[in-house]
Design a protein around this motif. Structure first.
Motif, PDB file in Angstrom:
ATOM      1  N   ALA A   1       0.831  -1.199   0.000  1.00 47.35           N
ATOM      2  CA  ALA A   1       0.000   0.000   0.000  1.00 47.35           C
ATOM      3  C   ALA A   1       0.867   1.251   0.000  1.00 47.35           C
ATOM      4  O   ALA A   1       0.601   2.215  -0.736  1.00 47.35           O
ATOM      5  N   ALA A   2       1.921   1.220   0.808  1.00 52.88           N
ATOM      6  CA  ALA A   2       2.821   2.369   0.876  1.00 52.88           C
ATOM      7  C   ALA A   2       3.538   2.600  -0.444  1.00 52.88           C
ATOM      8  O   ALA A   2       3.808   3.742  -0.830  1.00 52.88           O
ATOM      9  N   ALA A   3       3.846   1.515  -1.151  1.00 51.70           N
ATOM     10  CA  ALA A   3       4.552   1.632  -2.428  1.00 51.70           C
ATOM     11  C   ALA A   3       3.609   1.960  -3.586  1.00 51.70           C
ATOM     12  O   ALA A   3       4.057   2.141  -4.721  1.00 51.70           O
ATOM     13  N   GLY A   4       2.315   2.046  -3.302  1.00 57.35           N
ATOM     14  CA  GLY A   4       1.361   2.346  -4.355  1.00 57.35           C
ATOM     15  C   GLY A   4       1.036   1.157  -5.229  1.00 57.35           C
ATOM     16  O   GLY A   4       0.522   1.322  -6.341  1.00 57.35           O
ATOM     17  N   LEU A   5       1.306  -0.052  -4.739  1.00 59.22           N
ATOM     18  CA  LEU A   5       1.092  -1.264  -5.523  1.00 59.22           C
ATOM     19  C   LEU A   5      -0.191  -1.995  -5.149  1.00 59.22           C
ATOM     20  O   LEU A   5      -0.547  -2.979  -5.792  1.00 59.22           O
ATOM     21  N   ALA A   6      -0.857  -1.537  -4.113  1.00 55.77           N
ATOM     22  CA  ALA A   6      -2.114  -2.161  -3.680  1.00 55.77           C
ATOM     23  C   ALA A   6      -3.221  -1.111  -3.733  1.00 55.77           C
ATOM     24  O   ALA A   6      -3.058  -0.002  -3.224  1.00 55.77           O
ATOM     25  N   CYS A   7      -4.309  -1.471  -4.371  1.00 58.54           N
ATOM     26  CA  CYS A   7      -5.454  -0.566  -4.445  1.00 58.54           C
ATOM     27  C   CYS A   7      -6.121  -0.516  -3.076  1.00 58.54           C
ATOM     28  O   CYS A   7      -6.611  -1.527  -2.575  1.00 58.54           O
TER      29      CYS A   7
ATOM     30  N   PRO B   1       1.963   7.944  -3.181  1.00 54.55           N
ATOM     31  CA  PRO B   1       3.176   7.265  -3.638  1.00 54.55           C
ATOM     32  C   PRO B   1       3.367   7.310  -5.145  1.00 54.55           C
ATOM     33  O   PRO B   1       4.514   7.321  -5.633  1.00 54.55           O
ATOM     34  N   GLN B   2       2.285   7.339  -5.908  1.00 61.38           N
ATOM     35  CA  GLN B   2       2.402   7.351  -7.362  1.00 61.38           C
ATOM     36  C   GLN B   2       3.130   8.585  -7.880  1.00 61.38           C
ATOM     37  O   GLN B   2       3.680   8.559  -8.984  1.00 61.38           O
ATOM     38  N   ARG B   3       3.131   9.656  -7.069  1.00 61.23           N
ATOM     39  CA  ARG B   3       3.839  10.876  -7.469  1.00 61.23           C
ATOM     40  C   ARG B   3       5.246  10.946  -6.882  1.00 61.23           C
ATOM     41  O   ARG B   3       5.956  11.934  -7.093  1.00 61.23           O
ATOM     42  N   MET B   4       5.629   9.900  -6.145  1.00 63.35           N
ATOM     43  CA  MET B   4       6.915   9.928  -5.438  1.00 63.35           C
ATOM     44  C   MET B   4       7.820   8.775  -5.836  1.00 63.35           C
ATOM     45  O   MET B   4       8.779   8.474  -5.132  1.00 63.35           O
ATOM     46  N   TYR B   5       7.542   8.123  -6.959  1.00 64.38           N
ATOM     47  CA  TYR B   5       8.328   6.953  -7.342  1.00 64.38           C
ATOM     48  C   TYR B   5       9.807   7.274  -7.485  1.00 64.38           C
ATOM     49  O   TYR B   5      10.666   6.424  -7.239  1.00 64.38           O
ATOM     50  N   HIS B   6      10.127   8.493  -7.888  1.00 61.40           N
ATOM     51  CA  HIS B   6      11.530   8.868  -8.062  1.00 61.40           C
ATOM     52  C   HIS B   6      12.274   8.949  -6.733  1.00 61.40           C
ATOM     53  O   HIS B   6      13.505   9.006  -6.719  1.00 61.40           O
ATOM     54  N   ARG B   7      11.527   8.948  -5.623  1.00 61.15           N
ATOM     55  CA  ARG B   7      12.163   9.014  -4.296  1.00 61.15           C
ATOM     56  C   ARG B   7      11.942   7.743  -3.478  1.00 61.15           C
ATOM     57  O   ARG B   7      12.293   7.692  -2.316  1.00 61.15           O
ATOM     58  N   LEU B   8      11.342   6.722  -4.119  1.00 59.33           N
ATOM     59  CA  LEU B   8      11.038   5.466  -3.427  1.00 59.33           C
ATOM     60  C   LEU B   8      11.860   4.321  -3.990  1.00 59.33           C
ATOM     61  O   LEU B   8      12.169   4.284  -5.174  1.00 59.33           O
ATOM     62  N   ALA B   9      12.190   3.376  -3.114  1.00 59.02           N
ATOM     63  CA  ALA B   9      12.768   2.102  -3.536  1.00 59.02           C
ATOM     64  C   ALA B   9      12.025   1.003  -2.794  1.00 59.02           C
ATOM     65  O   ALA B   9      11.982   1.006  -1.561  1.00 59.02           O
TER      66      ALA B   9
ATOM     67  N   ARG C   1      17.012   4.244 -17.013  1.00 59.35           N
ATOM     68  CA  ARG C   1      16.109   5.034 -17.861  1.00 59.35           C
ATOM     69  C   ARG C   1      14.921   5.574 -17.077  1.00 59.35           C
ATOM     70  O   ARG C   1      14.348   6.605 -17.439  1.00 59.35           O
ATOM     71  N   PHE C   2      14.535   4.883 -16.012  1.00 59.14           N
ATOM     72  CA  PHE C   2      13.332   5.256 -15.279  1.00 59.14           C
ATOM     73  C   PHE C   2      13.604   5.933 -13.933  1.00 59.14           C
ATOM     74  O   PHE C   2      12.731   6.597 -13.391  1.00 59.14           O
ATOM     75  N   PHE C   3      14.793   5.740 -13.392  1.00 56.84           N
ATOM     76  CA  PHE C   3      15.155   6.348 -12.102  1.00 56.84           C
ATOM     77  C   PHE C   3      16.379   7.236 -12.315  1.00 56.84           C
ATOM     78  O   PHE C   3      17.497   6.736 -12.482  1.00 56.84           O
ATOM     79  N   LEU C   4      16.142   8.543 -12.324  1.00 58.22           N
ATOM     80  CA  LEU C   4      17.205   9.492 -12.645  1.00 58.22           C
ATOM     81  C   LEU C   4      18.340   9.445 -11.635  1.00 58.22           C
ATOM     82  O   LEU C   4      19.484   9.790 -11.959  1.00 58.22           O
ATOM     83  N   ARG C   5      18.038   9.013 -10.409  1.00 61.54           N
ATOM     84  CA  ARG C   5      19.074   8.963  -9.370  1.00 61.54           C
ATOM     85  C   ARG C   5      19.797   7.611  -9.325  1.00 61.54           C
ATOM     86  O   ARG C   5      20.670   7.410  -8.478  1.00 61.54           O
ATOM     87  N   PHE C   6      19.432   6.697 -10.211  1.00 66.35           N
ATOM     88  CA  PHE C   6      20.050   5.374 -10.193  1.00 66.35           C
ATOM     89  C   PHE C   6      21.549   5.482 -10.463  1.00 66.35           C
ATOM     90  O   PHE C   6      21.985   6.093 -11.433  1.00 66.35           O
ATOM     91  N   ASP C   7      22.336   4.869  -9.564  1.00 70.20           N
ATOM     92  CA  ASP C   7      23.795   4.939  -9.604  1.00 70.20           C
ATOM     93  C   ASP C   7      24.341   3.615 -10.145  1.00 70.20           C
ATOM     94  O   ASP C   7      24.480   2.644  -9.399  1.00 70.20           O
TER      95      ASP C   7
ATOM     96  N   ALA D   1      17.404   6.316  -2.951  1.00 67.95           N
ATOM     97  CA  ALA D   1      16.053   6.753  -2.608  1.00 67.95           C
ATOM     98  C   ALA D   1      16.006   7.351  -1.208  1.00 67.95           C
ATOM     99  O   ALA D   1      16.770   6.964  -0.321  1.00 67.95           O
ATOM    100  N   GLN D   2      15.093   8.278  -1.008  1.00 62.93           N
ATOM    101  CA  GLN D   2      14.882   8.844   0.325  1.00 62.93           C
ATOM    102  C   GLN D   2      14.057   7.905   1.188  1.00 62.93           C
ATOM    103  O   GLN D   2      14.231   7.854   2.410  1.00 62.93           O
ATOM    104  N   TYR D   3      13.169   7.134   0.529  1.00 59.85           N
ATOM    105  CA  TYR D   3      12.307   6.202   1.245  1.00 59.85           C
ATOM    106  C   TYR D   3      12.583   4.795   0.741  1.00 59.85           C
ATOM    107  O   TYR D   3      12.407   4.501  -0.440  1.00 59.85           O
ATOM    108  N   LEU D   4      13.026   3.921   1.646  1.00 61.28           N
ATOM    109  CA  LEU D   4      13.291   2.530   1.305  1.00 61.28           C
ATOM    110  C   LEU D   4      12.256   1.641   1.979  1.00 61.28           C
ATOM    111  O   LEU D   4      12.143   1.624   3.207  1.00 61.28           O
TER     112      LEU D   4
END
Length: 250
Positions: free
Chosen positions: A56-62, A75-83, A106-112, A152-155
């Motif tokens: 639910a926290a990850a936005g994967l459960a309705c 969470p759907q607006r925070m994917y770039h800060r979630l792992a 390609r999908f996570f701009l902060r991916f190292d 990510a800021q939120y793991l």
């Protein structure tokens, strides 16, 4: 900050609906506030609601009711800060780890990518081997390496130790602790209570879909208690229960 406001996710329908709460299936009216920088353990027996809460926290459960917010945003607006790191794996089995890194970049701009490669090397993972041909423990290491490389800021971690041996679990905790900068917030669902305990700031214990205890680790230890003890109390565990199973046979 992570805020759960009466978050609820129910399973079952029709004749089963009236029994959902009785059976403890899902997550029921859960409200939590988790400040930035906390490392929070989500504990409980199998089926307690840990994975449902994390999904639910990850936005994967309705959600059935309520909501989950990260700094006021869904969470759907925070994917770039979630792992989201899960023992089930969020990778593509047909890819090898190198191809998976290209996809994530390609999908996570902060991916190292550099950090990801170092972690794969540390875990002794061949970046050219297809993930589907790896062992359970090896696939879990790929999942962890990818999650930690997102900066990510939120793991959100759901049983990240799945398939890992004792030494690897210890290495993972050391790597995780050493990689934090102080502002990350971590939700960690695990059954390895004793190993995770020194790493946690706080523990949220679920039982049958509800939060039955929410304790700060410093206060728990000051009271002379342990996390395992708190878990047993919150779950209503009876250590003598097994004796009654065969009592009638005597």
């Amino acid at each position: 900050m992570i805020v759960l406001e009466n978050a609820e996710k129910l399973y079952g329908c029709g004749p089963l609906a009236k029994d959902r709460e009785k059976l403890g299936k899902g997550l029921f009216a859960t409200s939590l506030t988790i400040p930035d920088g906390q490392v929070v353990g989500l504990l409980g027996e199998n089926g307690a609601g840990k994975t449902t809460l994390l999904r639910a926290a990850a936005g994967l459960a309705c959600m059935t009711a309520g909501r989950v917010l990260f700094d006021g945003q869904p969470p759907q607006r925070m994917y770039h800060r979630l792992a989201y790191i899960t023992g089930e794996g969020s990778y593509f089995p047909a890819m090898n780890p190198a191809e998976y890194a290209e996809f994530l970049a390609r999908f996570f701009l902060r991916f190292d990518t550099g950090r990801y490669r170092k972690l794969l090397e540390f875990f002794e993972i061949d970046p050219r081997q297809r993930i589907k041909k790896m062992s359970t423990g090896q696939r879990a290491k790929v999942e962890v390496a990818a999650g930690m490389a997102k900066h990510a800021q939120y793991l959100l971690m759901d049983e990240p130790f799945l398939g890992k041996d004792l030494l690897t679990r210890r290495d993972f905790l050391k790597l995780l602790a050493g990689s934090l900068h102080g502002g990350e917030t971590i939700l960690l669902a695990t059954h390895y209570v004793e190993e995770a305990e020194p790493f946690l700031d706080r523990a949220v214990i679920l039982h049958r879909g509800r939060v039955t205890a929410d304790v700060e680790m410093d206060a728990l230890h000051a009271a002379g208690d342990t996390l395992a003890g708190a878990l047993q109390k919150a779950a209503g565990y009876d250590p003598q229960r097994y004796l009654r199973l065969f009592a009638d046979e005597e």
